[in-house]
Design a protein around this motif. Structure first.
Motif, mmCIF file in Angstrom:
data_model
loop_
_atom_site.group_PDB
_atom_site.id
_atom_site.type_symbol
_atom_site.label_atom_id
_atom_site.label_comp_id
_atom_site.label_asym_id
_atom_site.label_seq_id
_atom_site.Cartn_x
_atom_site.Cartn_y
_atom_site.Cartn_z
ATOM 1 N N ASN A 1 0.729 -1.261 0.016
ATOM 2 C CA ASN A 1 0.022 0.000 -0.006
ATOM 3 C C ASN A 1 0.951 1.277 -0.120
ATOM 4 O OD1 ASN A 1 -1.601 2.270 1.786
ATOM 5 N ND2 ASN A 1 -2.939 1.148 0.467
ATOM 6 N N LEU A 2 2.050 1.385 0.711
ATOM 7 C CA LEU A 2 2.878 2.718 0.906
ATOM 8 C C LEU A 2 3.975 2.367 -0.389
ATOM 9 C CD1 LEU A 2 3.633 2.223 4.639
ATOM 10 C CD2 LEU A 2 2.328 4.028 3.281
ATOM 11 N N GLU A 3 3.897 1.481 -1.166
ATOM 12 C CA GLU A 3 4.513 1.163 -2.474
ATOM 13 C C GLU A 3 6.197 1.256 -1.799
ATOM 14 O OE1 GLU A 3 3.713 4.400 -5.165
ATOM 15 O OE2 GLU A 3 1.804 3.347 -5.569
ATOM 16 N N LEU A 4 6.495 0.364 -0.916
ATOM 17 C CA LEU A 4 7.847 0.406 -0.298
ATOM 18 C C LEU A 4 8.243 -1.250 -0.782
ATOM 19 C CD1 LEU A 4 7.242 1.759 3.400
ATOM 20 C CD2 LEU A 4 8.051 2.967 1.502
ATOM 21 N N PRO A 5 9.778 -1.094 -1.300
ATOM 22 C CA PRO A 5 10.203 -2.295 -1.270
ATOM 23 C C PRO A 5 10.521 -3.152 -0.181
ATOM 24 C CG PRO A 5 11.820 -0.578 -1.923
ATOM 25 C CD PRO A 5 10.626 0.062 -1.663
ATOM 26 N N ALA A 6 10.167 -4.145 -0.060
ATOM 27 C CA ALA A 6 10.472 -5.185 1.249
ATOM 28 C C ALA A 6 11.942 -5.304 1.618
ATOM 29 C CB ALA A 6 9.851 -6.370 1.155
ATOM 30 N N GLY A 7 12.735 -5.115 0.581
ATOM 31 C CA GLY A 7 14.281 -5.491 0.741
ATOM 32 C C GLY A 7 15.182 -4.321 1.353
ATOM 33 N N ALA A 8 14.735 -3.264 1.264
ATOM 34 C CA ALA A 8 15.409 -2.031 1.821
ATOM 35 C C ALA A 8 15.039 -1.725 3.377
ATOM 36 C CB ALA A 8 15.056 -0.873 0.841
ATOM 37 N N ALA A 9 16.136 -1.077 4.057
ATOM 38 C CA ALA A 9 15.873 -0.538 5.433
ATOM 39 C C ALA A 9 15.056 0.797 5.279
ATOM 40 C CB ALA A 9 17.100 -0.156 6.041
ATOM 41 N N ARG A 10 14.268 0.940 6.301
ATOM 42 C CA ARG A 10 13.391 1.954 6.372
ATOM 43 C C ARG A 10 13.759 3.066 7.567
ATOM 44 N NH1 ARG A 10 12.106 0.424 2.248
ATOM 45 N NH2 ARG A 10 12.333 2.430 1.868
ATOM 46 N N GLN B 1 15.945 -1.865 20.625
ATOM 47 C CA GLN B 1 17.338 -1.534 20.306
ATOM 48 C C GLN B 1 18.131 -3.031 19.946
ATOM 49 O OE1 GLN B 1 18.941 1.187 20.089
ATOM 50 N NE2 GLN B 1 17.067 2.257 20.793
ATOM 51 N N PRO B 2 18.594 -3.105 18.642
ATOM 52 C CA PRO B 2 18.699 -1.966 17.619
ATOM 53 C C PRO B 2 17.235 -1.711 17.114
ATOM 54 C CG PRO B 2 19.507 -4.013 16.809
ATOM 55 C CD PRO B 2 19.494 -4.287 18.273
ATOM 56 N N PRO B 3 16.917 -0.556 16.753
ATOM 57 C CA PRO B 3 15.433 -0.510 16.294
ATOM 58 C C PRO B 3 15.299 -1.164 15.041
ATOM 59 C CG PRO B 3 16.833 1.433 15.717
ATOM 60 C CD PRO B 3 17.680 0.719 16.766
ATOM 61 N N PRO B 4 13.745 -1.739 14.911
ATOM 62 C CA PRO B 4 13.588 -2.564 13.701
ATOM 63 C C PRO B 4 13.496 -1.747 12.518
ATOM 64 C CG PRO B 4 11.707 -2.265 15.047
ATOM 65 C CD PRO B 4 12.815 -1.455 15.744
ATOM 66 N N ARG B 5 14.255 -2.025 11.338
ATOM 67 C CA ARG B 5 14.561 -1.284 10.196
ATOM 68 C C ARG B 5 14.129 -2.077 8.915
ATOM 69 N NH1 ARG B 5 14.263 2.743 12.783
ATOM 70 N NH2 ARG B 5 16.005 4.087 13.347
ATOM 71 N N ASP B 6 14.234 -3.422 8.740
ATOM 72 C CA ASP B 6 13.835 -4.057 7.812
ATOM 73 C C ASP B 6 12.481 -5.035 7.884
ATOM 74 O OD1 ASP B 6 14.482 -6.147 9.312
ATOM 75 O OD2 ASP B 6 16.559 -6.674 8.136
ATOM 76 N N PHE B 7 12.228 -5.677 6.792
ATOM 77 C CA PHE B 7 10.773 -6.298 6.765
ATOM 78 C C PHE B 7 10.822 -7.323 8.079
ATOM 79 C CE2 PHE B 7 7.590 -9.400 5.865
ATOM 80 C CZ PHE B 7 6.634 -8.679 5.391
ATOM 81 N N GLY B 8 11.979 -8.282 8.368
ATOM 82 C CA GLY B 8 11.820 -9.026 9.093
ATOM 83 C C GLY B 8 11.766 -8.631 10.601
ATOM 84 N N SER B 9 12.759 -7.547 10.996
ATOM 85 C CA SER B 9 12.695 -7.173 12.263
ATOM 86 C C SER B 9 11.418 -6.424 12.538
ATOM 87 C CB SER B 9 14.093 -5.974 12.429
ATOM 88 O OG SER B 9 14.017 -5.004 11.720
ATOM 89 N N ILE B 10 10.548 -5.627 11.538
ATOM 90 C CA ILE B 10 9.377 -4.911 11.830
ATOM 91 C C ILE B 10 8.368 -6.018 12.156
ATOM 92 C CG2 ILE B 10 7.653 -3.535 10.922
ATOM 93 C CD1 ILE B 10 9.846 -2.161 9.238
#
Length: 293
Positions: free
Chosen positions: A192-201, A260-269
């Motif tokens: 929905n947000l048109e975000l690639p799943a492989g990149a860090a956010r 910590q560390p903050p979630p940034r990628d798909f798996g950690s989110i």
């Protein structure tokens, strides 16, 4: 709550009607906007996802005993063993339906603070024997545990009750479904947000991903027909008009700040959101106790 019925029409045009033996609150989508607790609105599950989840758990146990899934099942057996030993057994040394349901209710309540729909000791079990045909695609979560139980008995080839292994299989399937549901809804948010799943956010992006996930999971927001702008407008409306939503989102974002560390990628989110789902029920109960005291 209101009385709930489940109607199934077979390919032969035969109609089967089942009712719950306890009141239920069936809400989904916009109806969830009027619930004091937004999490009660998420009440439907995919039969195809259920079949795959149970099939994967059975395959892990019977064909891939060295797999991580099989190891998790053995860990589940270890966690359930004291409770299984303490509960009354039937003539076959197994747990009957009511006792097995109580065992899982007790396990999930103690482990995560969950009150799993369809496992409550006071009711919410289906009065008649469960049977859902291949033509059914969505089922209410109030009957999901009963369907899993019936499928397990069918695979076991008897109706003598559940031993420890099959009880653990039942519990593992419910956890499997919870994990799969988080991944499914999170993927829809990314799309929905048109975000690639492989990149860090970024931090701001992760906060919006979490907010969108909660709007979808708790209120049934349909991302297939809603743009990101639509969801943002819905969130702004909820922020101004729904106390339960504000509490849920604040709870999740407060947890996010402490990771910590903050979630940034798909798996950690995804892992973070599973933690939110596990902690939410216990947090809400503590909050309710504070309000009553």
């Amino acid at each position: 709550g209101a009385e709930m019925a489940f109607v199934e029409v077979t390919p032969a045009d035969e109609i089967s009607i089942r009712t719950l033996d306890a009141a239920a609150r069936p809400m989904v989508g916009v109806q969830g906007l009027f619930a004091s607790d937004p999490m009660v609105s998420h009440d439907w599950a995919s039969m195809e996802v259920l079949r795959r989840a149970l099939g994967a758990e059975i395959a892990a146990s019977e064909q891939f005993p060295a797999s991580p899934a099989a190891a998790r099942q053995r860990q589940m057996e270890d966690r359930l063993r004291p409770l299984f030993a303490a509960l009354p057994k039937n003539a076959h040394g197994r747990l009957d339906n009511t006792t097995a349901r109580y065992a899982l209710h007790r396990h999930f309540a103690r482990a995560y603070g969950w009150s799993v729909k369809g496992l409550e000791p006071a009711g919410a079990a289906w009065v008649k024997v469960m049977g859902v045909s291949a033509a059914v695609h969505q089922i209410t979560k109030y009957i999901l545990p009963a369907v899993i139980h019936q499928r397990i008995l069918e695979h076991a080839g008897h109706d003598r009750g559940l031993d420890l292994r099959w009880l653990a299989m039942w519990a593992a399937t419910i956890e499997h479904l919870t994990h799969g549901e988080v991944l499914e809804y999170l993927a829809a948010v990314y799309q929905n947000l048109e975000l690639p799943a492989g990149a860090a956010r970024s931090t701001a992006e992760v906060e919006e991903i979490v907010t969108f996930f909660l709007a979808e999971y708790a209120f049934g927001t349909d991302f297939e027909v809603s743009s990101a702008a639509d969801v943002r407008r819905t969130v702004r409306h909820l922020d101004g008009h729904h106390q339960g939503w504000r509490e849920l989102r604040d709870f999740a974002l407060d947890l996010l700040e402490g990771v910590q560390p903050p979630p940034r990628d798909f798996g950690s989110i995804a892992a973070f959101l599973e933690d939110v789902m596990q902690r939410y029920a216990s947090w809400q109960e503590r909050d309710s106790r504070r309000a009553r005291s």
